[in-house]
Design an enzyme around this catalytic site. Structure first.
Site, PDB file in Angstrom:
ATOM      1  N   GLU A 187      -3.055  -5.943  11.319  1.00 48.01           N
ATOM      2  CA  GLU A 187      -4.123  -6.497  12.155  1.00 48.01           C
ATOM      3  C   GLU A 187      -4.502  -7.919  11.766  1.00 48.01           C
ATOM      4  OE1 GLU A 187      -7.371  -3.668  11.813  1.00 48.01           O
ATOM      5  OE2 GLU A 187      -5.981  -2.024  12.236  1.00 48.01           O
ATOM      6  N   HIS A 231       2.317   0.635  11.063  1.00 43.43           N
ATOM      7  CA  HIS A 231       1.032   0.769  10.372  1.00 43.43           C
ATOM      8  C   HIS A 231       1.212   0.115   9.009  1.00 43.43           C
ATOM      9  CE1 HIS A 231      -2.696   3.080   9.069  1.00 43.43           C
ATOM     10  NE2 HIS A 231      -2.174   2.673   7.923  1.00 43.43           N
ATOM     11  N   ARG A 239      -3.247 -11.478   0.905  1.00 44.98           N
ATOM     12  CA  ARG A 239      -4.002 -12.739   0.818  1.00 44.98           C
ATOM     13  C   ARG A 239      -3.554 -13.510  -0.417  1.00 44.98           C
ATOM     14  NH1 ARG A 239      -9.109  -9.305   2.674  1.00 44.98           N
ATOM     15  NH2 ARG A 239      -7.869  -7.806   1.534  1.00 44.98           N
ATOM     16  N   ARG A 250     -10.740  14.788   7.339  1.00 43.79           N
ATOM     17  CA  ARG A 250      -9.368  14.314   7.252  1.00 43.79           C
ATOM     18  C   ARG A 250      -8.671  15.141   6.179  1.00 43.79           C
ATOM     19  NH1 ARG A 250      -6.893   9.363   4.046  1.00 43.79           N
ATOM     20  NH2 ARG A 250      -4.801   9.566   4.833  1.00 43.79           N
ATOM     21  N   ILE A 276      -2.804  -5.168   7.091  1.00 48.47           N
ATOM     22  CA  ILE A 276      -1.855  -6.277   7.199  1.00 48.47           C
ATOM     23  C   ILE A 276      -1.457  -6.492   8.665  1.00 48.47           C
ATOM     24  CG2 ILE A 276       0.435  -7.085   6.483  1.00 48.47           C
ATOM     25  CD1 ILE A 276       0.002  -5.083   4.008  1.00 48.47           C
ATOM     26  N   GLY A 286      -0.849   1.391   2.080  1.00 47.64           N
ATOM     27  CA  GLY A 286       0.245   2.310   2.385  1.00 47.64           C
ATOM     28  C   GLY A 286       0.782   1.867   3.742  1.00 47.64           C
ATOM     29  N   GLY A 342      -0.642  -1.215   5.986  1.00 50.22           N
ATOM     30  CA  GLY A 342      -1.808  -1.375   5.121  1.00 50.22           C
ATOM     31  C   GLY A 342      -1.318  -1.314   3.693  1.00 50.22           C
ATOM     32  N   ASP A 360      -1.943  -7.543  -2.734  1.00 50.06           N
ATOM     33  CA  ASP A 360      -2.724  -7.984  -1.578  1.00 50.06           C
ATOM     34  C   ASP A 360      -2.077  -9.214  -0.936  1.00 50.06           C
ATOM     35  OD1 ASP A 360      -4.802  -9.297   0.045  1.00 50.06           O
ATOM     36  OD2 ASP A 360      -6.073  -7.703  -0.766  1.00 50.06           O
ATOM     37  N   GLU A 393      -9.074   5.556  12.449  1.00 51.05           N
ATOM     38  CA  GLU A 393      -8.779   6.963  12.155  1.00 51.05           C
ATOM     39  C   GLU A 393     -10.029   7.832  12.276  1.00 51.05           C
ATOM     40  OE1 GLU A 393      -5.390   7.169   8.929  1.00 51.05           O
ATOM     41  OE2 GLU A 393      -6.437   5.294   8.748  1.00 51.05           O
ATOM     42  N   ARG A 405       3.829   0.875  -3.802  1.00 53.68           N
ATOM     43  CA  ARG A 405       4.869   1.925  -3.786  1.00 53.68           C
ATOM     44  C   ARG A 405       6.221   1.323  -3.432  1.00 53.68           C
ATOM     45  NH1 ARG A 405       1.698   5.512   0.340  1.00 53.68           N
ATOM     46  NH2 ARG A 405      -0.288   5.570  -0.757  1.00 53.68           N
ATOM     47  N   HIS A 464       0.102   9.164   7.940  1.00 55.67           N
ATOM     48  CA  HIS A 464      -0.595   8.221   8.841  1.00 55.67           C
ATOM     49  C   HIS A 464      -0.568   8.703  10.280  1.00 55.67           C
ATOM     50  CE1 HIS A 464       0.467   4.713   5.921  1.00 55.67           C
ATOM     51  NE2 HIS A 464      -0.758   5.139   5.670  1.00 55.67           N
ATOM     52  N   ASN A 512     -13.798  12.011   4.608  1.00 55.13           N
ATOM     53  CA  ASN A 512     -12.476  11.758   4.041  1.00 55.13           C
ATOM     54  C   ASN A 512     -12.620  11.846   2.528  1.00 55.13           C
ATOM     55  OD1 ASN A 512     -10.031  10.788   3.189  1.00 55.13           O
ATOM     56  ND2 ASN A 512     -10.090   8.910   4.392  1.00 55.13           N
TER      57      ASN A 512
END
Ligand code: ADP
Length: 396
Positions: free
Chosen positions: A334, A207, A285, A90, A332, A211, A209, A283, A384, A240, A179, A7
Protein backbone atom coordinates in the site's frame (compact mmCIF):
# COMPACT_ATOMS: atom_id res chain seq x y z
CA UNK A 1 -24.73 -4.36 15.21
CA UNK A 2 -21.47 -3.87 17.18
CA UNK A 3 -18.87 -6.54 16.61
CA UNK A 4 -15.77 -6.84 18.78
CA UNK A 5 -12.86 -8.19 16.76
CA UNK A 6 -10.17 -10.04 18.69
CA UNK A 7 -6.75 -11.00 17.38
CA UNK A 8 -4.94 -12.84 20.11
CA UNK A 9 -1.25 -13.74 20.28
CA UNK A 10 0.58 -15.57 23.04
CA UNK A 11 1.42 -12.33 24.88
CA UNK A 12 -0.76 -9.82 23.05
CA UNK A 13 -4.38 -9.10 22.24
CA UNK A 14 -5.44 -6.63 19.54
CA UNK A 15 -9.04 -5.48 19.39
CA UNK A 16 -11.42 -3.30 17.41
CA UNK A 17 -15.05 -2.54 18.05
CA UNK A 18 -16.79 -2.13 14.70
CA UNK A 19 -20.27 -0.81 14.01
CA UNK A 20 -21.25 -3.18 11.22
CA UNK A 21 -23.95 -0.88 9.86
CA UNK A 22 -21.64 2.06 9.13
CA UNK A 23 -18.55 -0.20 9.01
CA UNK A 24 -16.78 2.34 11.19
CA UNK A 25 -14.31 1.57 13.97
CA UNK A 26 -15.70 2.84 17.29
CA UNK A 27 -12.54 2.09 19.24
CA UNK A 28 -9.44 -0.02 18.96
CA UNK A 29 -6.39 -0.94 20.97
CA UNK A 30 -3.83 -3.40 22.07
CA UNK A 31 -2.86 -5.35 25.18
CA UNK A 32 0.83 -6.20 25.15
CA UNK A 33 3.24 -8.05 27.40
CA UNK A 34 0.46 -10.25 28.81
CA UNK A 35 1.98 -12.58 31.40
CA UNK A 36 4.97 -10.25 31.77
CA UNK A 37 4.07 -6.79 33.11
CA UNK A 38 1.19 -5.65 30.93
CA UNK A 39 0.75 -2.59 28.73
CA UNK A 40 -2.63 -1.36 27.52
CA UNK A 41 -3.33 0.98 24.61
CA UNK A 42 -6.82 2.25 23.98
CA UNK A 43 -7.90 4.55 21.16
CA UNK A 44 -11.55 5.62 20.90
CA UNK A 45 -12.43 6.91 17.41
CA UNK A 46 -13.30 10.37 18.68
CA UNK A 47 -10.90 10.60 21.56
CA UNK A 48 -7.31 10.52 22.55
CA UNK A 49 -5.14 7.44 22.35
CA UNK A 50 -3.77 6.43 25.72
CA UNK A 51 -1.16 3.91 26.77
CA UNK A 52 -0.76 2.77 30.36
CA UNK A 53 0.86 0.00 32.36
CA UNK A 54 -1.70 -2.49 33.70
CA UNK A 55 -1.06 -5.77 35.48
CA UNK A 56 -2.06 -8.55 33.07
CA UNK A 57 -1.01 -11.94 34.40
CA UNK A 58 -3.34 -13.65 31.89
CA UNK A 59 -5.59 -12.88 28.91
CA UNK A 60 -8.56 -12.78 31.34
CA UNK A 61 -7.31 -9.53 32.87
CA UNK A 62 -6.48 -8.17 29.41
CA UNK A 63 -10.03 -8.69 28.15
CA UNK A 64 -11.38 -7.12 31.36
CA UNK A 65 -9.41 -3.93 30.61
CA UNK A 66 -10.73 -3.94 27.05
CA UNK A 67 -14.35 -4.23 28.18
CA UNK A 68 -13.92 -1.70 31.00
CA UNK A 69 -12.44 0.84 28.56
CA UNK A 70 -15.14 0.32 25.94
CA UNK A 71 -17.83 0.99 28.58
CA UNK A 72 -15.93 3.65 30.56
CA UNK A 73 -18.02 6.73 31.43
CA UNK A 74 -15.39 9.16 30.11
CA UNK A 75 -13.59 7.47 27.21
CA UNK A 76 -15.93 4.59 26.45
CA UNK A 77 -17.87 4.25 23.20
CA UNK A 78 -20.79 2.12 24.45
CA UNK A 79 -22.98 2.37 27.54
CA UNK A 80 -22.82 -1.27 28.57
CA UNK A 81 -21.63 -4.70 27.47
CA UNK A 82 -25.17 -5.38 26.21
CA UNK A 83 -24.19 -3.28 23.20
CA UNK A 84 -21.61 -5.83 22.05
CA UNK A 85 -23.69 -8.06 19.77
CA UNK A 86 -20.99 -10.48 18.65
CA UNK A 87 -17.28 -11.23 18.90
CA UNK A 88 -15.23 -12.21 15.86
CA UNK A 89 -11.96 -14.03 16.54
CA UNK A 90 -9.09 -14.23 14.12
CA UNK A 91 -7.83 -17.81 14.21
CA UNK A 92 -4.67 -18.66 12.31
CA UNK A 93 -5.07 -22.33 11.46
CA UNK A 94 -8.23 -24.16 10.51
CA UNK A 95 -6.42 -27.12 8.93
CA UNK A 96 -8.68 -29.10 6.63
CA UNK A 97 -11.56 -28.70 9.07
CA UNK A 98 -12.61 -25.22 8.07
CA UNK A 99 -13.10 -23.86 4.57
CA UNK A 100 -15.03 -20.87 5.86
CA UNK A 101 -15.71 -18.88 8.99
CA UNK A 102 -17.89 -20.51 11.61
CA UNK A 103 -19.79 -19.78 14.81
CA UNK A 104 -17.87 -21.08 17.81
CA UNK A 105 -19.22 -24.18 19.53
CA UNK A 106 -17.51 -26.78 21.71
CA UNK A 107 -16.87 -28.92 18.60
CA UNK A 108 -15.31 -25.95 16.82
CA UNK A 109 -13.04 -25.31 19.83
CA UNK A 110 -11.98 -28.96 19.70
CA UNK A 111 -11.16 -28.75 16.01
CA UNK A 112 -9.15 -25.54 16.53
CA UNK A 113 -7.28 -27.34 19.28
CA UNK A 114 -6.58 -30.27 16.94
CA UNK A 115 -4.92 -27.78 14.56
CA UNK A 116 -2.61 -26.52 17.32
CA UNK A 117 -0.03 -29.02 16.16
CA UNK A 118 0.06 -27.21 12.83
CA UNK A 119 0.32 -23.71 14.36
CA UNK A 120 1.81 -24.17 17.84
CA UNK A 121 2.57 -20.48 18.31
CA UNK A 122 -0.84 -19.24 17.21
CA UNK A 123 -3.78 -21.60 17.73
CA UNK A 124 -3.27 -22.11 21.47
CA UNK A 125 -3.14 -18.32 21.89
CA UNK A 126 -6.29 -17.94 19.78
CA UNK A 127 -8.04 -20.47 22.02
CA UNK A 128 -6.95 -18.63 25.16
CA UNK A 129 -8.45 -15.42 23.70
CA UNK A 130 -11.72 -17.18 22.85
CA UNK A 131 -11.99 -18.67 26.34
CA UNK A 132 -11.25 -15.34 28.02
CA UNK A 133 -14.01 -13.68 25.96
CA UNK A 134 -16.45 -16.51 26.67
CA UNK A 135 -15.79 -16.07 30.37
CA UNK A 136 -16.35 -12.32 30.22
CA UNK A 137 -19.32 -12.40 27.80
CA UNK A 138 -20.96 -15.82 28.22
CA UNK A 139 -24.08 -15.01 26.21
CA UNK A 140 -22.54 -13.25 23.25
CA UNK A 141 -22.25 -15.25 19.99
CA UNK A 142 -18.69 -15.64 18.73
CA UNK A 143 -17.21 -16.54 15.40
CA UNK A 144 -13.86 -17.91 14.30
CA UNK A 145 -12.42 -16.56 11.05
CA UNK A 146 -9.46 -18.55 9.81
CA UNK A 147 -6.35 -17.36 7.97
CA UNK A 148 -6.20 -20.65 6.10
CA UNK A 149 -9.88 -21.08 5.16
CA UNK A 150 -9.88 -19.10 1.90
CA UNK A 151 -7.15 -21.34 0.46
CA UNK A 152 -9.06 -24.57 1.04
CA UNK A 153 -10.31 -24.30 -2.56
CA UNK A 154 -6.81 -25.06 -3.90
CA UNK A 155 -6.72 -28.27 -5.96
CA UNK A 156 -4.51 -31.19 -4.82
CA UNK A 157 -1.90 -30.42 -7.49
CA UNK A 158 -1.43 -27.03 -5.79
CA UNK A 159 -1.49 -28.12 -2.18
CA UNK A 160 0.31 -31.47 -2.18
CA UNK A 161 4.06 -31.61 -1.63
CA UNK A 162 6.00 -34.18 -3.60
CA UNK A 163 6.90 -36.23 -0.53
CA UNK A 164 5.55 -39.73 0.23
CA UNK A 165 1.77 -39.48 0.13
CA UNK A 166 1.45 -41.31 3.43
CA UNK A 167 2.76 -38.21 5.22
CA UNK A 168 -0.14 -36.21 3.89
CA UNK A 169 -2.49 -38.93 5.09
CA UNK A 170 -0.81 -39.47 8.45
CA UNK A 171 0.17 -35.93 9.39
CA UNK A 172 -1.72 -33.67 6.99
CA UNK A 173 1.53 -32.26 5.66
CA UNK A 174 0.39 -30.08 2.77
CA UNK A 175 0.27 -26.48 1.70
CA UNK A 176 -2.34 -24.52 3.65
CA UNK A 177 -1.56 -20.90 2.83
CA UNK A 178 -2.21 -17.92 5.09
CA UNK A 179 -3.40 -14.28 4.95
CA UNK A 180 -6.63 -15.77 3.55
CA UNK A 181 -8.88 -13.14 5.13
CA UNK A 182 -6.85 -10.40 3.48
CA UNK A 183 -6.64 -12.07 0.06
CA UNK A 184 -10.37 -12.72 0.12
CA UNK A 185 -11.29 -9.19 1.27
CA UNK A 186 -9.09 -7.52 -1.33
CA UNK A 187 -10.30 -9.68 -4.21
CA UNK A 188 -13.93 -9.02 -3.29
CA UNK A 189 -13.27 -5.31 -3.03
CA UNK A 190 -11.71 -5.44 -6.49
CA UNK A 191 -14.76 -7.19 -7.94
CA UNK A 192 -16.95 -4.43 -6.47
CA UNK A 193 -14.67 -1.81 -7.97
CA UNK A 194 -14.70 -3.38 -11.39
CA UNK A 195 -18.46 -3.94 -11.15
CA UNK A 196 -17.79 -7.40 -12.37
CA UNK A 197 -18.89 -10.63 -10.70
CA UNK A 198 -15.96 -12.20 -8.85
CA UNK A 199 -16.66 -15.46 -10.68
CA UNK A 200 -15.42 -14.04 -13.97
CA UNK A 201 -12.00 -12.83 -12.95
CA UNK A 202 -8.36 -13.87 -12.80
CA UNK A 203 -6.65 -11.90 -10.08
CA UNK A 204 -3.25 -12.04 -8.43
CA UNK A 205 -3.11 -10.45 -4.98
CA UNK A 206 0.29 -9.47 -3.57
CA UNK A 207 -0.09 -9.08 0.20
CA UNK A 208 3.24 -7.47 1.03
CA UNK A 209 3.68 -6.72 4.73
CA UNK A 210 6.15 -7.95 7.27
CA UNK A 211 4.76 -11.34 6.38
CA UNK A 212 4.12 -11.52 2.65
CA UNK A 213 2.28 -13.81 0.27
CA UNK A 214 0.99 -13.88 -3.29
CA UNK A 215 -2.27 -15.63 -4.21
CA UNK A 216 -3.80 -16.61 -7.54
CA UNK A 217 -7.57 -16.11 -7.39
CA UNK A 218 -9.59 -17.51 -10.25
CA UNK A 219 -13.32 -16.85 -10.33
CA UNK A 220 -13.22 -15.65 -6.73
CA UNK A 221 -11.49 -18.79 -5.43
CA UNK A 222 -7.91 -19.25 -4.29
CA UNK A 223 -6.18 -21.69 -6.67
CA UNK A 224 -2.56 -21.24 -5.57
CA UNK A 225 -0.70 -19.34 -2.88
CA UNK A 226 2.91 -18.78 -1.99
CA UNK A 227 2.91 -19.59 1.73
CA UNK A 228 2.87 -23.28 2.51
CA UNK A 229 2.60 -25.72 5.38
CA UNK A 230 3.70 -22.75 7.50
CA UNK A 231 4.01 -19.00 6.86
CA UNK A 232 7.77 -19.47 6.40
CA UNK A 233 7.39 -20.50 2.75
CA UNK A 234 7.09 -18.51 -0.46
CA UNK A 235 8.42 -14.97 -0.73
CA UNK A 236 11.47 -13.70 1.10
CA UNK A 237 9.80 -11.49 3.72
CA UNK A 238 10.81 -8.99 6.40
CA UNK A 239 12.71 -11.55 8.47
CA UNK A 240 11.58 -14.92 7.01
CA UNK A 241 13.61 -16.65 4.34
CA UNK A 242 10.71 -17.84 2.18
CA UNK A 243 11.15 -21.02 0.12
CA UNK A 244 14.73 -22.26 0.14
CA UNK A 245 16.47 -25.55 -0.56
CA UNK A 246 15.63 -27.67 2.51
CA UNK A 247 19.09 -29.23 2.46
CA UNK A 248 20.41 -25.89 3.72
CA UNK A 249 18.86 -26.67 7.10
CA UNK A 250 21.11 -29.64 7.78
CA UNK A 251 24.17 -27.97 6.27
CA UNK A 252 23.76 -24.83 8.36
CA UNK A 253 23.06 -26.83 11.51
CA UNK A 254 26.33 -28.74 11.03
CA UNK A 255 28.43 -25.72 10.15
CA UNK A 256 27.12 -23.50 12.97
CA UNK A 257 26.69 -26.34 15.46
CA UNK A 258 22.99 -25.59 15.91
CA UNK A 259 19.99 -27.75 16.61
CA UNK A 260 16.87 -27.63 14.41
CA UNK A 261 15.26 -24.99 16.57
CA UNK A 262 18.33 -22.79 16.25
CA UNK A 263 18.32 -23.02 12.45
CA UNK A 264 14.58 -22.38 12.23
CA UNK A 265 15.02 -19.36 14.45
CA UNK A 266 17.51 -17.95 11.95
CA UNK A 267 15.22 -18.71 9.02
CA UNK A 268 12.22 -17.10 10.76
CA UNK A 269 13.79 -14.13 12.50
CA UNK A 270 17.11 -13.22 10.92
CA UNK A 271 16.49 -13.87 7.24
CA UNK A 272 14.39 -12.23 4.50
CA UNK A 273 15.35 -8.65 3.64
CA UNK A 274 16.82 -8.27 7.13
CA UNK A 275 19.23 -11.09 6.35
CA UNK A 276 19.92 -9.95 2.80
CA UNK A 277 20.74 -6.44 4.00
CA UNK A 278 23.28 -7.95 6.40
CA UNK A 279 21.14 -7.22 9.45
CA UNK A 280 20.39 -3.60 8.53
CA UNK A 281 16.58 -3.67 8.73
CA UNK A 282 13.42 -5.55 7.86
CA UNK A 283 11.62 -2.25 7.27
CA UNK A 284 11.44 -0.92 3.72
CA UNK A 285 11.66 2.70 4.92
CA UNK A 286 15.14 1.99 6.28
CA UNK A 287 16.14 -0.10 3.27
CA UNK A 288 15.21 2.58 0.73
CA UNK A 289 16.95 5.26 2.77
CA UNK A 290 20.12 3.18 2.99
CA UNK A 291 19.95 2.27 -0.69
CA UNK A 292 19.68 5.95 -1.64
CA UNK A 293 22.75 6.61 0.49
CA UNK A 294 24.64 4.00 -1.55
CA UNK A 295 24.29 0.89 0.63
CA UNK A 296 24.62 -1.95 -1.90
CA UNK A 297 23.29 -4.71 0.36
CA UNK A 298 20.14 -2.72 1.10
CA UNK A 299 19.68 -2.19 -2.63
CA UNK A 300 20.18 -5.91 -3.30
CA UNK A 301 17.65 -6.80 -0.61
CA UNK A 302 15.00 -4.53 -2.14
CA UNK A 303 15.67 -5.88 -5.63
CA UNK A 304 15.62 -9.52 -4.47
CA UNK A 305 12.31 -8.94 -2.70
CA UNK A 306 10.74 -7.43 -5.85
CA UNK A 307 12.24 -10.14 -8.07
CA UNK A 308 10.63 -12.78 -5.87
CA UNK A 309 7.23 -11.12 -5.97
CA UNK A 310 7.46 -10.94 -9.78
CA UNK A 311 8.56 -14.59 -9.90
CA UNK A 312 5.41 -15.68 -8.09
CA UNK A 313 3.22 -13.44 -10.22
CA UNK A 314 4.76 -15.11 -13.29
CA UNK A 315 4.03 -18.56 -11.87
CA UNK A 316 0.45 -17.64 -11.18
CA UNK A 317 -0.13 -16.23 -14.62
CA UNK A 318 0.85 -19.70 -15.87
CA UNK A 319 -1.34 -21.43 -13.28
CA UNK A 320 -4.44 -19.45 -14.34
CA UNK A 321 -3.45 -19.24 -17.99
CA UNK A 322 -3.78 -15.49 -17.79
CA UNK A 323 -4.47 -12.60 -15.45
CA UNK A 324 -6.80 -9.58 -15.55
CA UNK A 325 -5.70 -7.71 -12.45
CA UNK A 326 -2.78 -7.54 -10.08
CA UNK A 327 -3.43 -6.03 -6.67
CA UNK A 328 -0.94 -4.72 -4.13
CA UNK A 329 -1.93 -4.61 -0.48
CA UNK A 330 -0.59 -4.50 3.15
CA UNK A 331 2.13 -2.26 4.60
CA UNK A 332 4.58 -2.44 1.69
CA UNK A 333 2.03 -3.04 -1.08
CA UNK A 334 0.00 0.00 0.00
CA UNK A 335 2.80 2.40 0.87
CA UNK A 336 5.87 1.74 -1.24
CA UNK A 337 5.62 2.93 -4.87
CA UNK A 338 9.24 1.87 -5.46
CA UNK A 339 8.42 -1.77 -4.78
CA UNK A 340 5.34 -1.70 -7.01
CA UNK A 341 7.23 -0.14 -9.91
CA UNK A 342 10.13 -2.57 -9.61
CA UNK A 343 7.79 -5.58 -9.52
CA UNK A 344 5.87 -4.32 -12.53
CA UNK A 345 9.08 -3.66 -14.44
CA UNK A 346 9.59 -7.46 -14.51
CA UNK A 347 6.09 -7.90 -15.93
CA UNK A 348 6.21 -5.77 -19.03
CA UNK A 349 5.70 -8.87 -21.17
CA UNK A 350 2.16 -8.98 -19.79
CA UNK A 351 1.47 -5.61 -21.35
CA UNK A 352 1.55 -3.87 -18.00
CA UNK A 353 1.94 -0.15 -18.15
CA UNK A 354 2.17 1.72 -14.85
CA UNK A 355 0.83 5.23 -14.47
CA UNK A 356 3.81 6.85 -12.76
CA UNK A 357 1.75 9.65 -11.18
CA UNK A 358 -0.96 7.36 -9.80
CA UNK A 359 1.67 4.95 -8.52
CA UNK A 360 2.92 7.68 -6.16
CA UNK A 361 -0.28 7.41 -4.14
CA UNK A 362 -0.07 5.66 -0.79
CA UNK A 363 -2.57 3.92 1.43
CA UNK A 364 -5.66 4.45 -0.72
CA UNK A 365 -7.67 2.47 -3.21
CA UNK A 366 -6.51 3.37 -6.69
CA UNK A 367 -5.82 2.04 -10.17
CA UNK A 368 -2.12 2.56 -10.85
CA UNK A 369 -1.92 1.24 -14.42
CA UNK A 370 -2.60 3.35 -17.52
CA UNK A 371 -5.93 2.99 -19.40
CA UNK A 372 -4.19 1.04 -22.20
CA UNK A 373 -2.44 -1.38 -19.83
CA UNK A 374 -3.53 -4.91 -20.79
CA UNK A 375 -3.46 -6.07 -17.19
CA UNK A 376 -4.85 -3.65 -14.61
CA UNK A 377 -2.77 -2.94 -11.54
CA UNK A 378 -4.44 -1.78 -8.34
CA UNK A 379 -3.66 -0.75 -4.81
CA UNK A 380 -6.37 -1.87 -2.40
CA UNK A 381 -5.68 -1.42 1.32
CA UNK A 382 -6.50 -4.55 3.23
CA UNK A 383 -8.79 -4.50 6.26
CA UNK A 384 -8.80 -7.86 7.98
CA UNK A 385 -10.81 -6.62 10.98
CA UNK A 386 -13.61 -5.35 8.76
CA UNK A 387 -13.54 -8.62 6.83
CA UNK A 388 -13.91 -10.54 10.11
CA UNK A 389 -16.77 -8.26 11.19
CA UNK A 390 -18.56 -8.86 7.86
CA UNK A 391 -18.10 -12.62 8.10
CA UNK A 392 -19.39 -12.59 11.69
CA UNK A 393 -22.49 -10.60 10.78
CA UNK A 394 -23.13 -12.92 7.82
CA UNK A 395 -22.95 -15.95 10.13
CA UNK A 396 -25.48 -14.46 12.51
P1 ADP B 1 2.35 -7.07 9.27
O1 ADP B 1 2.68 -8.30 8.48
O2 ADP B 1 3.15 -6.95 10.52
O3 ADP B 1 0.87 -6.82 9.45
P2 ADP B 1 2.27 -4.66 7.68
O4 ADP B 1 1.31 -5.03 6.63
O5 ADP B 1 1.85 -3.67 8.71
O6 ADP B 1 2.92 -5.91 8.37
O7 ADP B 1 3.59 -4.08 6.95
C1 ADP B 1 4.67 -3.61 7.69
C2 ADP B 1 5.81 -3.25 6.74
O8 ADP B 1 5.34 -2.33 5.75
C3 ADP B 1 6.95 -2.48 7.44
O9 ADP B 1 7.89 -3.36 7.96
C4 ADP B 1 7.51 -1.65 6.33
O10 ADP B 1 8.48 -2.40 5.64
C5 ADP B 1 6.36 -1.43 5.39
N1 ADP B 1 5.81 -0.06 5.44
C6 ADP B 1 4.71 0.35 6.09
N2 ADP B 1 4.48 1.66 5.88
C7 ADP B 1 5.46 2.10 5.09
C8 ADP B 1 5.81 3.36 4.50
N3 ADP B 1 5.08 4.46 4.70
N4 ADP B 1 6.91 3.41 3.73
C9 ADP B 1 7.67 2.31 3.53
N5 ADP B 1 7.39 1.10 4.04
C10 ADP B 1 6.33 1.00 4.80
Amino acid sequence: MNVLIINCGSSSLKFQLIDSKTESVLAKGLCERIGIDGQFTYAPANGIKETSQKPMPTHDEAIQYVLASLTDKKNGVIESLEEIDAVGHRVVHGGEYFSKATLITDEVMEAIDKCSDLAPLHNPANLIGIRACQKAMPNVPMSAVFDTAFHQTMPPKAYLYAIPYKYYEKYKIRKYGFHGTSHSYVSQRLAEYMQRPADKTKTIVCHLGNGASVTAIENGRSVATSMGFTPLAGLAMGTRCGSIDVAIVEYLANKENLDLEGVLDILNKESGVLGLSDGLSSDFRDLFEASKAGNKKAEQAIEAFCYNVARYVGQYVAVMNGVDSIVFTAGIGENVPGVRSRVCAYLEYLGINLNITENRRRGEECLISTPDSKVKVWVIPTNEELAIARETVALL
